[in-house]
Design a protein around this motif. Structure first.
Motif, PDB file in Angstrom:
ATOM      1  N   UNK A  67      10.264  -7.700  20.543  1.00 19.04           N
ATOM      2  CA  UNK A  67       9.800  -6.959  19.373  1.00 19.04           C
ATOM      3  C   UNK A  67      10.133  -7.724  18.106  1.00 19.04           C
ATOM      4  N   UNK A  68       9.500  -7.352  17.018  1.00 17.21           N
ATOM      5  CA  UNK A  68       9.682  -8.080  15.767  1.00 17.21           C
ATOM      6  C   UNK A  68      11.112  -7.974  15.250  1.00 17.21           C
ATOM      7  N   UNK A  69      11.807  -6.902  15.551  1.00 13.68           N
ATOM      8  CA  UNK A  69      13.186  -6.762  15.084  1.00 13.68           C
ATOM      9  C   UNK A  69      14.095  -7.765  15.786  1.00 13.68           C
ATOM     10  N   UNK A  70      13.851  -8.024  17.057  1.00 16.01           N
ATOM     11  CA  UNK A  70      14.694  -8.957  17.787  1.00 16.01           C
ATOM     12  C   UNK A  70      14.422 -10.381  17.367  1.00 16.01           C
ATOM     13  N   UNK A  71      13.182 -10.709  17.024  1.00 15.29           N
ATOM     14  CA  UNK A  71      12.850 -12.065  16.633  1.00 15.29           C
ATOM     15  C   UNK A  71      13.508 -12.397  15.305  1.00 15.29           C
ATOM     16  N   UNK A  72      13.524 -11.459  14.393  1.00 17.11           N
ATOM     17  CA  UNK A  72      14.163 -11.704  13.100  1.00 17.11           C
ATOM     18  C   UNK A  72      15.667 -11.833  13.225  1.00 17.11           C
ATOM     19  N   UNK A  74      17.676  -9.563  12.673  1.00 17.17           N
ATOM     20  CA  UNK A  74      18.286  -8.541  11.832  1.00 17.17           C
ATOM     21  C   UNK A  74      17.616  -7.218  12.133  1.00 17.17           C
ATOM     22  N   UNK A  75      18.377  -6.213  12.160  1.00 22.92           N
ATOM     23  CA  UNK A  75      17.834  -4.882  12.374  1.00 22.92           C
ATOM     24  C   UNK A  75      18.976  -3.889  12.346  1.00 22.92           C
ATOM     25  N   UNK A  76      18.747  -2.799  11.662  1.00 24.61           N
ATOM     26  CA  UNK A  76      19.747  -1.752  11.566  1.00 24.61           C
ATOM     27  C   UNK A  76      19.197  -0.556  12.344  1.00 24.61           C
TER      28      UNK A  76
END
Length: 174
Positions: A67-72, A74-76
């Protein structure tokens, strides 16, 4: 008298001359094209081996599709309260649906905004979830469709940059 084996097999017997009989195996002389052929085969095998090694290395170095959150990186994570709603079945009997999910916000500011807007998010999600039928929950694509619809509603409340993903923790139909 010596007979040819092919003629013996076919039934025609014909004698061979003495000069047709080979007493010693004849050696074929090596030509220059034989050396080139060996080098060409060796070079082809080496090129294929190098291509396989490079392809394998690049395959191992590819990032996994996530998912895009894992690729970046960063994610809260923002935990949402569990939702329990009545879903009307085709047979007219009420069914209960329990849905527990986590929002993945892009940063701390978006997470704070998601927490502050949680009542609006839950209201948008409940209006969608109440319209689901038990048939909508069948199959492997059901979770994907639910996540996509929830992302559309989350983006409507928080904006396109507020939520990167929605992780469905529980989806229980009774």
């Amino acid at each position: 008298m010596v007979y040819d084996s092919a003629d013996v097999m076919t039934g025609r017997l014909s004698p061979l001359d003495d000069d047709d009989i080979l007493t010693e195996p004849q050696q074929r002389e090596a030509s220059p094209s034989d050396g080139r052929r060996v080098w060409l085969i060796a070079a082809t095998v080496m090129l294929l081996l190098v291509a396989v090694v490079i392809g394998t290395y690049r395959w191992w170095q590819m990032p996994a599709s996530t998912s895009s959150a894992s690729v970046r990186g960063k994610g809260v994570f923002v935990e949402a309260p569990a939702m329990v709603v009545n879903v009307r079945g085709a047979d007219g009997r009420p069914h209960l649906l329990k849905l527990r999910f986590v929002l993945v916000a892009s940063d701390d500011a978006a997470a704070a905004e998601a927490k502050a807007s949680m009542p609006m998010l839950i209201d948008g999600f409940q209006s969608f979830v109440r319209e689901l039928r038990p048939e909508d929950l069948d199959g492997s694509a059901a979770i994907f469709r639910i996540k996509e619809e929830m992302m559309i509603r989350a983006h409507a409340v928080l904006g396109a940059d507020g939520v990167d993903d929605i992780l469905i923790q529980d989806l229980i139909e009774q």
